[in-house]
Design an enzyme around this catalytic site. Structure first.
Site, PDB file in Angstrom:
ATOM      1  CD  GLU A   1      -2.639   2.151  -3.374  1.00 48.67           C
ATOM      2  OE1 GLU A   1      -3.405   2.901  -3.742  1.00 48.67           O
ATOM      3  OE2 GLU A   1      -1.622   2.336  -2.554  1.00 48.67           O
TER       4      GLU A   1
ATOM      5  CG  ASP B   1      -1.752   1.092   1.276  1.00 49.49           C
ATOM      6  OD1 ASP B   1      -2.788   1.225   0.323  1.00 49.49           O
ATOM      7  OD2 ASP B   1      -1.864   1.816   2.174  1.00 49.49           O
TER       8      ASP B   1
END
Ligand code: OTU
Length: 668
Positions: free
Chosen positions: A325, A283
């Site tokens: 990401e 992330d």
């Protein structure tokens, strides 16, 4: 550190292991020796200035060895299979979905009972959205982790998760988990200790006594959530310190300039790998390193950290693929696949954010101009890297095109973005979309978009109006977008709910900790009575499901849809039509898609240039395209997969059996 010094260091480290260890865990030490030079080089470049680098490297190697020994037998077998087939994830066999366990099925036990749904649809890679322990109340959908080694007790336990992953694997379905690397929850024990005054843990974060350093950071750092979390620092009255919080104030940014933080998170990464994950979604990777005077995004050191993670995972858990990401500008995204010496050796996967937003652009403008321009100006990606292709995920749709591409199409970036937001929030005259603006930044005029795909495409408003034609058009449009996502190269993501055309779910407005974040409107709570209609072809759900299922099944039969070779963009001489060619040694398929609500024609020229005969059958319907004179006719939002075999057969496909065997191989 040069290679001689690295070799010397490795020899010293290996000296401390017993001969019995070296022989029984030969596999580990072979991999370590193979990758050690990179470990030394990358560590040196990150932390070379520190005095204890050698001691730190020793701790790193110990950590790797401990995690290797803890790695379950079954996972080690998958490691060996994938080491022999390292580009397994380029396969056209893979189709993924992503979902929140609680919103999809209540809890892990409920999800286990839904495996049949994935089998029926044909998806074989399931991304379980953040499911680790996080505080109740506001937790950013689980992206504020309190304990990386425990599952959120509201949905189950770690043992249940491990068993569930095994059950998925038994069914040939792979599992993707989130690794929230950039920040922890303010309730994480490191944060709690820091807040209690423990210096060691204060050094895990960016903490300052006064505003002097925070102000210097702020001068060049943008804001991610300007409406709900303005600024990048939060004041902690209990310790009288400012802490860096780029996202929400309860998400504290980890300080990777502290080498201990790297080791902690490496351990977490390997722990989650050992739970059986096949893919880890890292992330917010652009934010991993901050420096005063920069935006604090996409810095070289962030890439070095990722490369070091990759090398370490290749030693302990080579089966695991890393997905970046990075919602940043196109030229920056591709750097997460690695560059120069490390091309293809950073993250092997990334969200194709650019394609996603360019596809929405096509819908609003009815034109493919910006899409073509945007895709053509994307740098090539390494041969072993691949995209996750999708039209939406759990986040907002941010309009992160490259400004120069917008300008090259004769448009003004500011006005164009405003038009797109107005279109999808239904404010533009004639628009049937029902989305909401997300994070309007009054200072920069920037805004992003929330809303389910079907609602953004007009299904919600058509149903409200009782407009049958509108309903069919919205469905056609949704399927056309997914036909692109399934064929353009990369792993398609069927965002949960889209398989039955889920509309916006406004129930989040009744949930106090979600009300302020309208991304929840496209994170539906699945109603399984509605989902059951997927089996009934007279319902909207059933019609969408049947067509999605067909797209997925056909994709898996076409080896030219594997990501080994990039799609070749073609010029159909019609700005409302996307055209690209996919090929492998034996087959080629020309994809044509009409992104407008008006019938379009495409001259035979593009077929000829693609080496496709006008009589070629469309893979989906099994019939040749509709032809008028020397033109192919494409009805509103229609698409074709026109296939040519070098053997001269008409659109043959692999046998279903071969397909299943291949998928199984991935999990073995
Ligand atoms: C990610 O997204 C997650 O996908 C979000 O759901 C989280 O809120 C967030 O991280 C914090 O954990 O700002 O609008 O370049 O843009 O990390 C989405 C990457 C986000 C960021 C991205 C972030």
């Amino acid at each position: 550190m040069d290679s001689k010094q690295a070799a010397h260091l490795l020899a010293t480290l290996l000296d401390t292991y017993r001969g019995s260890e070296l022989s029984s865990d030969r596999e580990f030490f072979m991999r370590l020796a193979f990758h050690f030079r990179d470990i030394a080089r990358l560590s040196y470049s990150l932390y070379g200035g520190r005095s204890h680098l050698e001691e730190w490297t020793r701790r790193l190697v110990d950590l790797l060895y401990t995690q290797y020994r803890a790695r379950p037998r079954r996972a080690r077998e998958v490691d060996r299979v994938r080491e022999r087939n390292p580009k397994w994830y380029l396969s056209n066999q893979l189709v993924s979905t992503m979902l929140y366990v609680d919103r999809f099925a209540g809890n892990l036990a409920g999800l286990r009972r839904r495996i049949g749904h994935f089998r029926d649809l044909g998806v074989n890679l399931v991304h379980l959205m953040p499911l680790l322990d996080c505080p109740a109340g506001a937790n950013d959908g689980g992206y504020a982790v309190r304990d990386y080694r425990a599952v959120d007790p509201r949905i189950g336990s770690m043992d249940e998760l491990v068993a569930l992953i095994e059950a998925f694997h038994d069914d040939g379905i792979l599992v993707q988990l989130d690794l929230v690397v950039n920040h922890t929850s303010d309730q994480h024990q490191w944060a709690q200790r820091a807040a209690a005054g423990d210096q060691r843990y204060q050094d895990y974060y960016y903490m300052y006594e006064d505003r002097s350093i925070p102000d210097q950071f702020e001068a060049s750092m943008p804001e991610v959530f300007p409406q709900s979390a303005p600024g990048n620092f939060t004041w902690l009255p209990e310790v009288e310190r400012w802490v860096m919080t780029v996202f929400h104030e309860y998400q504290w940014d980890l300080n990777y300039t502290n080498p201990d933080v790297f080791l902690e998170m490496l351990d977490v990464m390997l722990y989650l790998s050992n739970c059986g994950a096949d893919v880890l979604r890292l992330d917010a990777v652009p934010y991993l390193w901050k420096k005063i005077g920069t935006t604090g995004q996409n810095l070289d050191e962030a890439h070095t950290i990722l490369r070091l993670f990759r090398v370490c995972a290749s030693i302990v858990a080579p089966a695991v693929a890393l997905m970046a990401e990075a919602v940043v500008q196109p030229a920056e995204i591709v750097r997460y696949f690695g560059t120069d010496d490390y091309a293809g050796r950073e993250c092997e996967m990334a969200y194709h954010v650019s394609l996603m937003v360019l596809l929405w652009d096509c819908i609003a403008t009815r034109s493919t101009r910006l899409l073509r321009r945007g895709l053509e100006s994307m740098p090539e990606i390494p041969r072993n890297a691949t995209w996750f292709t999708y039209i939406r995920c759990h986040d907002d749709i941010g309009l992160g095109y490259a400004d120069q591409d917008i300008r090259a199409c004769g448009l003004d970036p500011f006005l164009h973005r405003r038009f797109i937001v107005d279109y999808f929030t239904g404010r533009y005259p004639g628009s049937t979309a029902t989305g909401s603006p997300f994070m309007v930044n009054l200072r920069t005029g920037d805004a992003r978009i929330s809303g389910s795909a079907a609602s953004l495409l007009g299904l919600e408003s058509a149903i409200e109006r009782g407009d049958r034609h509108g309903i069919e058009t919205a469905i056609d449009c949704l399927i056309m977008l997914y036909a692109i996502v399934c064929s353009i190269g990369g792993i398609p993501i069927i965002y949960y709910g889209d398989e039955v055309g889920y509309l916006n779910d406004y129930s989040y407005l009744d949930e106090p900790d979600k009300r302020e974040d309208n991304r929840w409107m496209h994170r539906p709570r699945i109603d399984w009575n509605k989902m059951a209609r997927s089996q009934d072809c007279v319902t909207v759900e059933g019609r969408v499901f049947a067509r999605m299922k067909q797209l997925i099944a056909r994709r898996k039969e076409l080896p030219e849809f594997a990501a080994d070779f990039p799609a070749q963009m073609m010029d159909p001489a019609n700005e409302h039509v996307v055209a690209y060619l996919r090929y492998c040694a034996d087959y080629r398929t020309l994809v044509l898609a009409n992104v407008s609500d008006v019938t379009q024609i495409v001259s035979f020229d593009v077929l000829e240039e693609s080496g496709i005969d006008p009589s070629a059958a469309d893979v989906l319907s099994g019939r040749p395209a509709q032809i008028e004179g020397e033109y192919v006719v494409l009805r509103p939002y229609a698409f074709l997969w026109l296939r040519h075999s070098v053997f001269g057969e008409s659109a043959p496909s692999q046998t279903t059996q071969a397909v299943t065997t291949q998928t199984r191989e991935h999990t073995r």
